[in-house]
Design a protein around this motif. Structure first.
Motif, PDB file in Angstrom:
ATOM      1  N   GLU A 180      -2.821 -22.362  -6.859  1.00 46.23           N
ATOM      2  CA  GLU A 180      -1.228 -22.845  -6.612  1.00 46.23           C
ATOM      3  C   GLU A 180       0.022 -22.069  -6.830  1.00 46.23           C
ATOM      4  O   GLU A 180       0.531 -22.047  -6.564  1.00 46.23           O
ATOM      5  CB  GLU A 180      -1.201 -24.901  -7.034  1.00 46.23           C
ATOM      6  N   ASN A 181      -0.324 -21.690  -8.153  1.00 45.88           N
ATOM      7  CA  ASN A 181       1.141 -21.230  -8.564  1.00 45.88           C
ATOM      8  C   ASN A 181       0.895 -19.101  -8.117  1.00 45.88           C
ATOM      9  O   ASN A 181       1.901 -18.764  -8.859  1.00 45.88           O
ATOM     10  CB  ASN A 181       0.752 -20.907 -10.303  1.00 45.88           C
ATOM     11  N   LEU A 182       0.142 -19.299  -7.286  1.00 47.15           N
ATOM     12  CA  LEU A 182       0.161 -17.613  -7.306  1.00 47.15           C
ATOM     13  C   LEU A 182       1.772 -17.067  -6.302  1.00 47.15           C
ATOM     14  O   LEU A 182       1.763 -18.133  -6.114  1.00 47.15           O
ATOM     15  CB  LEU A 182      -1.006 -17.173  -6.333  1.00 47.15           C
ATOM     16  N   ASP A 183       2.126 -16.089  -6.699  1.00 49.43           N
ATOM     17  CA  ASP A 183       3.424 -15.993  -5.614  1.00 49.43           C
ATOM     18  C   ASP A 183       2.793 -15.466  -4.241  1.00 49.43           C
ATOM     19  O   ASP A 183       2.791 -14.607  -4.778  1.00 49.43           O
ATOM     20  CB  ASP A 183       4.605 -14.968  -6.657  1.00 49.43           C
ATOM     21  N   PRO A 184       2.474 -16.185  -3.616  1.00 56.43           N
ATOM     22  CA  PRO A 184       2.985 -15.175  -1.634  1.00 56.43           C
ATOM     23  C   PRO A 184       3.526 -14.482  -1.827  1.00 56.43           C
ATOM     24  O   PRO A 184       3.164 -14.150  -0.574  1.00 56.43           O
ATOM     25  CB  PRO A 184       3.188 -16.494  -0.895  1.00 56.43           C
ATOM     26  N   ALA A 185       4.922 -14.670  -2.695  1.00 55.74           N
ATOM     27  CA  ALA A 185       5.662 -12.559  -1.990  1.00 55.74           C
ATOM     28  C   ALA A 185       4.845 -11.636  -2.284  1.00 55.74           C
ATOM     29  O   ALA A 185       4.649 -10.689  -2.097  1.00 55.74           O
ATOM     30  CB  ALA A 185       6.561 -12.515  -2.991  1.00 55.74           C
ATOM     31  N   MET A 186       4.021 -11.921  -3.628  1.00 53.61           N
ATOM     32  CA  MET A 186       2.916 -10.851  -3.488  1.00 53.61           C
ATOM     33  C   MET A 186       2.217 -10.189  -2.901  1.00 53.61           C
ATOM     34  O   MET A 186       1.536  -8.697  -2.358  1.00 53.61           O
ATOM     35  CB  MET A 186       2.218 -10.975  -4.913  1.00 53.61           C
ATOM     36  N   GLU A 187       1.713 -11.186  -1.919  1.00 51.33           N
ATOM     37  CA  GLU A 187       0.390 -11.555  -1.275  1.00 51.33           C
ATOM     38  C   GLU A 187       1.367 -10.341   0.320  1.00 51.33           C
ATOM     39  O   GLU A 187       0.443  -9.602   0.856  1.00 51.33           O
ATOM     40  CB  GLU A 187      -0.259 -11.851  -0.296  1.00 51.33           C
ATOM     41  N   GLU A 188       1.993 -10.852   0.746  1.00 47.23           N
ATOM     42  CA  GLU A 188       3.477 -10.111   1.323  1.00 47.23           C
ATOM     43  C   GLU A 188       3.600  -8.890   1.165  1.00 47.23           C
ATOM     44  O   GLU A 188       3.337  -8.426   2.594  1.00 47.23           O
ATOM     45  CB  GLU A 188       4.682 -11.117   1.736  1.00 47.23           C
ATOM     46  N   ALA A 189       3.437  -8.703   0.084  1.00 45.99           N
ATOM     47  CA  ALA A 189       4.196  -7.519  -0.681  1.00 45.99           C
ATOM     48  C   ALA A 189       2.673  -6.295   0.352  1.00 45.99           C
ATOM     49  O   ALA A 189       3.149  -5.264   0.093  1.00 45.99           O
ATOM     50  CB  ALA A 189       4.739  -7.197  -1.880  1.00 45.99           C
ATOM     51  N   ALA A 190       2.049  -6.628  -0.089  1.00 44.37           N
ATOM     52  CA  ALA A 190       0.592  -6.393  -0.282  1.00 44.37           C
ATOM     53  C   ALA A 190       0.050  -5.837   0.761  1.00 44.37           C
ATOM     54  O   ALA A 190       0.005  -4.552   1.315  1.00 44.37           O
ATOM     55  CB  ALA A 190      -0.755  -6.309  -0.863  1.00 44.37           C
ATOM     56  N   ALA A 191       0.395  -6.765   2.536  1.00 45.79           N
ATOM     57  CA  ALA A 191       0.337  -7.130   3.819  1.00 45.79           C
ATOM     58  C   ALA A 191       1.638  -5.893   4.094  1.00 45.79           C
ATOM     59  O   ALA A 191       0.750  -5.095   5.656  1.00 45.79           O
ATOM     60  CB  ALA A 191       0.622  -7.629   3.843  1.00 45.79           C
ATOM     61  N   SER A 192       2.707  -6.144   3.556  1.00 43.06           N
ATOM     62  CA  SER A 192       3.671  -5.224   4.293  1.00 43.06           C
ATOM     63  C   SER A 192       2.911  -3.649   3.760  1.00 43.06           C
ATOM     64  O   SER A 192       3.889  -2.473   4.908  1.00 43.06           O
ATOM     65  CB  SER A 192       5.310  -5.156   3.894  1.00 43.06           C
ATOM     66  N   LEU A 193       2.738  -3.393   2.622  1.00 43.20           N
ATOM     67  CA  LEU A 193       2.204  -1.573   2.413  1.00 43.20           C
ATOM     68  C   LEU A 193       1.877  -1.060   3.079  1.00 43.20           C
ATOM     69  O   LEU A 193       0.956  -0.361   2.976  1.00 43.20           O
ATOM     70  CB  LEU A 193       2.589  -2.117   1.023  1.00 43.20           C
ATOM     71  N   GLY A 194       0.709  -2.023   3.756  1.00 43.69           N
ATOM     72  CA  GLY A 194      -0.276  -1.655   4.958  1.00 43.69           C
ATOM     73  C   GLY A 194      -2.148  -1.720   3.877  1.00 43.69           C
ATOM     74  O   GLY A 194      -3.209  -1.834   4.728  1.00 43.69           O
ATOM     75  N   ALA A 195      -1.572  -2.815   3.162  1.00 43.26           N
ATOM     76  CA  ALA A 195      -3.363  -3.476   2.566  1.00 43.26           C
ATOM     77  C   ALA A 195      -4.018  -4.368   3.572  1.00 43.26           C
ATOM     78  O   ALA A 195      -3.216  -5.358   4.317  1.00 43.26           O
ATOM     79  CB  ALA A 195      -2.965  -3.717   1.758  1.00 43.26           C
ATOM     80  N   SER A 196      -5.179  -4.672   4.072  1.00 39.95           N
ATOM     81  CA  SER A 196      -5.944  -5.209   4.760  1.00 39.95           C
ATOM     82  C   SER A 196      -5.544  -6.512   3.792  1.00 39.95           C
ATOM     83  O   SER A 196      -5.930  -6.249   2.400  1.00 39.95           O
ATOM     84  CB  SER A 196      -7.348  -4.716   4.658  1.00 39.95           C
ATOM     85  N   PRO A 197      -6.393  -7.803   5.011  1.00 38.06           N
ATOM     86  CA  PRO A 197      -6.387  -8.732   3.564  1.00 38.06           C
ATOM     87  C   PRO A 197      -7.213  -8.483   2.406  1.00 38.06           C
ATOM     88  O   PRO A 197      -7.122  -8.982   1.805  1.00 38.06           O
ATOM     89  CB  PRO A 197      -7.316  -9.935   5.140  1.00 38.06           C
ATOM     90  N   GLY A 198      -8.449  -8.142   3.014  1.00 35.65           N
ATOM     91  CA  GLY A 198     -10.241  -7.350   1.352  1.00 35.65           C
ATOM     92  C   GLY A 198      -9.094  -7.020   1.136  1.00 35.65           C
ATOM     93  O   GLY A 198      -9.030  -7.383  -0.269  1.00 35.65           O
ATOM     94  N   ALA A 199      -8.728  -5.739   1.201  1.00 32.63           N
ATOM     95  CA  ALA A 199      -7.684  -5.152  -0.097  1.00 32.63           C
ATOM     96  C   ALA A 199      -7.204  -5.892  -1.021  1.00 32.63           C
ATOM     97  O   ALA A 199      -6.434  -5.326  -2.284  1.00 32.63           O
ATOM     98  CB  ALA A 199      -7.338  -3.662   0.082  1.00 32.63           C
ATOM     99  N   ALA A 200      -5.984  -6.949   0.038  1.00 34.61           N
ATOM    100  CA  ALA A 200      -4.673  -7.375  -0.521  1.00 34.61           C
ATOM    101  C   ALA A 200      -5.271  -8.507  -2.397  1.00 34.61           C
ATOM    102  O   ALA A 200      -5.297  -8.718  -3.161  1.00 34.61           O
ATOM    103  CB  ALA A 200      -4.259  -8.073  -0.075  1.00 34.61           C
ATOM    104  N   PHE A 201      -6.798  -9.151  -1.475  1.00 35.49           N
ATOM    105  CA  PHE A 201      -7.387 -10.329  -2.062  1.00 35.49           C
ATOM    106  C   PHE A 201      -8.381  -9.538  -3.321  1.00 35.49           C
ATOM    107  O   PHE A 201      -7.823  -9.510  -4.215  1.00 35.49           O
ATOM    108  CB  PHE A 201      -8.593 -10.397  -1.698  1.00 35.49           C
ATOM    109  N   MET A 202      -8.824  -8.777  -3.082  1.00 32.79           N
ATOM    110  CA  MET A 202      -9.631  -7.573  -4.229  1.00 32.79           C
ATOM    111  C   MET A 202      -8.626  -7.305  -5.275  1.00 32.79           C
ATOM    112  O   MET A 202      -8.269  -6.666  -6.640  1.00 32.79           O
ATOM    113  CB  MET A 202     -10.475  -6.445  -3.731  1.00 32.79           C
ATOM    114  N   ARG A 203      -7.272  -6.220  -4.897  1.00 29.45           N
ATOM    115  CA  ARG A 203      -6.457  -5.898  -5.622  1.00 29.45           C
ATOM    116  C   ARG A 203      -4.880  -6.558  -6.338  1.00 29.45           C
ATOM    117  O   ARG A 203      -4.655  -6.618  -6.980  1.00 29.45           O
ATOM    118  CB  ARG A 203      -6.467  -4.313  -4.694  1.00 29.45           C
TER     119      ARG A 203
END
Length: 279
Positions: A165-188
């Motif tokens: 709940e405290n994770l910043d969604p902006a980090m996931e959005e930034a990873a996606a904007s840099l071309g990371a797949s959902p799996g890679a974004a989750f793992m890294r």
């Protein structure tokens, strides 16, 4: 360069409250454990060693540790998934599921054991379909990890859910904007932030599994060398007036629990430092 004076606590009574805390914990925890150690030491180390290392005791250690580790690992995976769903999604019945997660906290172990027996016994809801296939869970060693899965899942969910709940969604959005797949974004990106909480939940589930008694004795059958867990061995020895043997195994369980809880405290400190470093 002048030293800065330490500021006094805003609220008074620190010394008094600290003294009450230490006295209370000494009376409620340390004194009983000291009494346990004193009672065991009077029998001689040879007797204590035999009580700990007897073949029946070793068999219970193997089953208890293997079942607790396996159940804690499975709960670490599925508990994390459950926490993710509860924290990130809104759907009908979410509140009911969120309440059900806490049931093992509130239910007596005997109730959980009876519920599992009704589920997987040869005439149970699921057991009746497994019995013709030659698969037996109730009253066998397989009932032990099943019971530990039931009692351990809330520890992982309640450890991981607040962190998600405290994770910043902006980090996931930034990873996606840099071309990371959902799996890679989750793992890294996501998993490193969740790892301390997952480990904390895993450790608490493991500690609960090592000491579980109520639910296990109903569903496992408690056959020596087959489905008897360590907590049941302690009770059996007391029932046979083998106080020294029961005390010896109890001391070993206290030591194991202390090591696990110490590890949990280290993980919690690590988690707090990670959170402080990211804020």
């Amino acid at each position: 360069m002048k030293r800065q004076k330490k500021t006094a606590p805003v609220l008074p009574g620190r010394g008094l409250s600290l003294g009450i805390t230490i006295s209370y914990m000494s009376f409620m925890v340390l004194l009983p454990l000291a009494g346990l150690a004193i009672a065991a030491s009077g029998a001689g180390w040879h007797t204590i060693w035999w009580g700990i290392t007897s073949p029946m005791a070793v068999a219970t250690y193997r089953l208890t540790l293997a079942a607790a580790l396996g159940a804690a690992l499975v709960n670490a995976v599925f508990g994390t998934v459950t926490a993710w769903v509860l924290a990130r999604y809104r759907f009908p019945g979410r509140g009911v599921i969120d309440t059900i997660i806490d049931l093992p906290f509130a239910l007596p172990g005997a109730v959980g054991g009876l519920a599992l027996v009704a589920l997987v016994s040869e005439n149970g809801l699921i057991g009746r379909f497994l019995e013709p296939l030659g698969i037996r869970i109730a009253y066998t060693a397989w009932g032990v990890p099943l019971a530990l899965l039931f009692v351990g899942i809330p520890y992982v969910v309640r450890s991981v859910e607040p962190v998600i709940e405290n994770l910043d969604p902006a980090m996931e959005e930034a990873a996606a904007s840099l071309g990371a797949s959902p799996g890679a974004a989750f793992m890294r990106v996501i998993l490193p932030g969740l790892l301390p909480a997952i480990l904390s939940g895993f450790t608490m589930a493991l500690a609960r599994g090592l000491g579980e008694y109520g639910s296990v004795i109903f569903v496992a059958g408690n056959v020596p060398f087959e489905s008897e867990v360590t907590s049941r061995l302690i009770y059996n020895r007391l029932d046979q007036y083998d106080t020294v043997g029961a005390t010896a195994v109890a001391l070993l369980m206290v030591l194991v629990a202390f090591v696990i809880l110490l590890l949990l405290n280290v993980l919690q400190v690590w988690q707090q430092r990670r959170i402080g470093a990211t804020t």
